[in-house]
Design a protein around this motif. Structure first.
Motif, mmCIF file in Angstrom:
data_model
loop_
_atom_site.group_PDB
_atom_site.id
_atom_site.type_symbol
_atom_site.label_atom_id
_atom_site.label_comp_id
_atom_site.label_asym_id
_atom_site.label_seq_id
_atom_site.Cartn_x
_atom_site.Cartn_y
_atom_site.Cartn_z
ATOM 1 N N ARG A 190 -48.760 59.135 -52.979
ATOM 2 C CA ARG A 190 -47.361 59.570 -53.087
ATOM 3 C C ARG A 190 -46.924 59.528 -54.538
ATOM 4 N N GLY A 214 -41.514 64.357 -44.677
ATOM 5 C CA GLY A 214 -40.804 64.672 -45.907
ATOM 6 C C GLY A 214 -39.464 63.967 -46.024
ATOM 7 N N ASN A 215 -38.857 63.624 -44.905
ATOM 8 C CA ASN A 215 -37.549 62.970 -44.920
ATOM 9 C C ASN A 215 -37.363 62.213 -43.613
ATOM 10 N N ALA A 216 -36.219 61.518 -43.511
ATOM 11 C CA ALA A 216 -35.971 60.676 -42.344
ATOM 12 C C ALA A 216 -35.883 61.490 -41.059
ATOM 13 N N ALA A 234 -39.657 56.718 -44.437
ATOM 14 C CA ALA A 234 -39.269 57.996 -45.033
ATOM 15 C C ALA A 234 -37.986 57.850 -45.849
ATOM 16 N N ASP A 235 -37.064 57.038 -45.373
ATOM 17 C CA ASP A 235 -35.809 56.822 -46.096
ATOM 18 C C ASP A 235 -36.060 56.109 -47.421
ATOM 19 N N LEU A 282 -38.781 56.274 -49.166
ATOM 20 C CA LEU A 282 -39.412 57.255 -50.049
ATOM 21 C C LEU A 282 -38.374 58.186 -50.660
ATOM 22 N N THR A 283 -37.442 58.652 -49.834
ATOM 23 C CA THR A 283 -36.424 59.595 -50.292
ATOM 24 C C THR A 283 -35.536 58.979 -51.362
ATOM 25 N N HIS A 284 -35.216 57.694 -51.202
ATOM 26 C CA HIS A 284 -34.292 57.033 -52.131
ATOM 27 C C HIS A 284 -35.006 56.336 -53.287
#
Length: 271
Positions: A271, A177-179, A93-94, A96-98
């Motif tokens: 994604r 959706g996020n970490a 997730a991290d 993906l976010t970054h």
């Protein structure tokens, strides 16, 4: 004379699956190496549970002939794989976010290589944690009463089981959706770890829980490791042969991979 049409620039050659997986796995391992708290926290958590159940609860739990440390360690090692593997969901997730996965997607490599590399890197992490936790287990009194080959088979099964559940965590990380959400989803495995034979015999649980606890994958794997490391004593306690549990452990591992690997690949492509 008609002028020749300009040649199109040659297409950039894509990397093979093996080369791509190797390169991205190396990137993930270097990231883990440069963030030592990931390894430290995963290892300390596993060892802390081991010491707590060995010295705080061990004297209060009957285990039908096996010493509690010999009964408990196969369960703790298996459960430790789940707790260590939960970090894979957060790491995915991290990334993906970054935008890490977006950058990797722009490279001429097979998309499946990114997911496979993530799984392999986290499997390497949990294997290292397993080695350290096993060393501590021997230091606090755990002993193997089967053969050396059975002990190696038990270790290999632990790694296989961890590899299977890494696919679960990677899939959860891709859907989160996020970490923070990924960490919360990772805790969905807690019922599997506590409603199992890891800490107490299934027979001591309420009747309505025993059916689930006895046949869910964590219990099956734990009982397989017990039989491999403790031999005939464990078989007599559990009521089935090593082969009985081994077949079911392999089927559970294969089934988990067969379900969650395609889910992870499909989610990454969308994604």
């Amino acid at each position: 004379m008609t002028a020749a049409a300009p040649l199109a620039p040659p297409a950039r050659a894509g990397g093979s699956l093996f080369a791509s997986v190797t390169a991205v796995t190396g990137r993930n391992l270097r990231k883990i190496q440069r963030t030592p708290q990931i390894v430290i926290m995963a290892t300390v958590q596993s060892i802390a549970f081991l010491l707590i159940f060995r010295y705080v609860f061990g004297g209060a739990i009957p285990t039908g002939g096996l010493s509690y440390v010999d009964y408990m360690v196969p369960g703790l090692l298996t459960v430790a794989l789940l707790f260590s593997g939960m970090g894979a969901a957060v790491a995915v997730a991290d990334d993906l976010t970054h935008g890490v996965f977006d950058r990797l997607r722009s490279l001429p490599i097979p998309r499946s290589a990114v997911v496979i590399a993530r799984v392999l890197a986290d499997t390497a992490l949990i294997t290292w944690c397993l080695i350290l936790t096993t060393a501590v287990a021997f230091a606090i009194g755990f002993r193997i009463h089967g053969g050396a080959g059975d002990a190696l088979a038990a270790f290999g099964l632990c790694v296989l089981f961890g590899f299977a559940f890494i696919w679960v965590f990677v899939t959860l990380g891709l859907y989160a959706g996020n970490a923070q959400a990924a960490q919360g989803l990772g805790f969905l495995v807690l019922p599997l770890s506590f409603a199992s034979s890891a800490y107490v015999p299934v027979a001591t649980m309420p009747g309505w829980l025993q059916g689930f606890a006895a046949h869910q994958p964590v219990t099956v794997m734990i009982n397989t490791i017990r039989c491999l490391t403790q031999g005939s004593q464990a078989e007599a306690l559990l009521g089935h042969s090593t082969g009985y549990y081994l077949l079911r452990a392999l089927l559970w591992s294969a089934g988990i991979i067969a379900v969650f690997a395609p889910l992870a690949f499909a989610r990454y492509r969308r994604r």
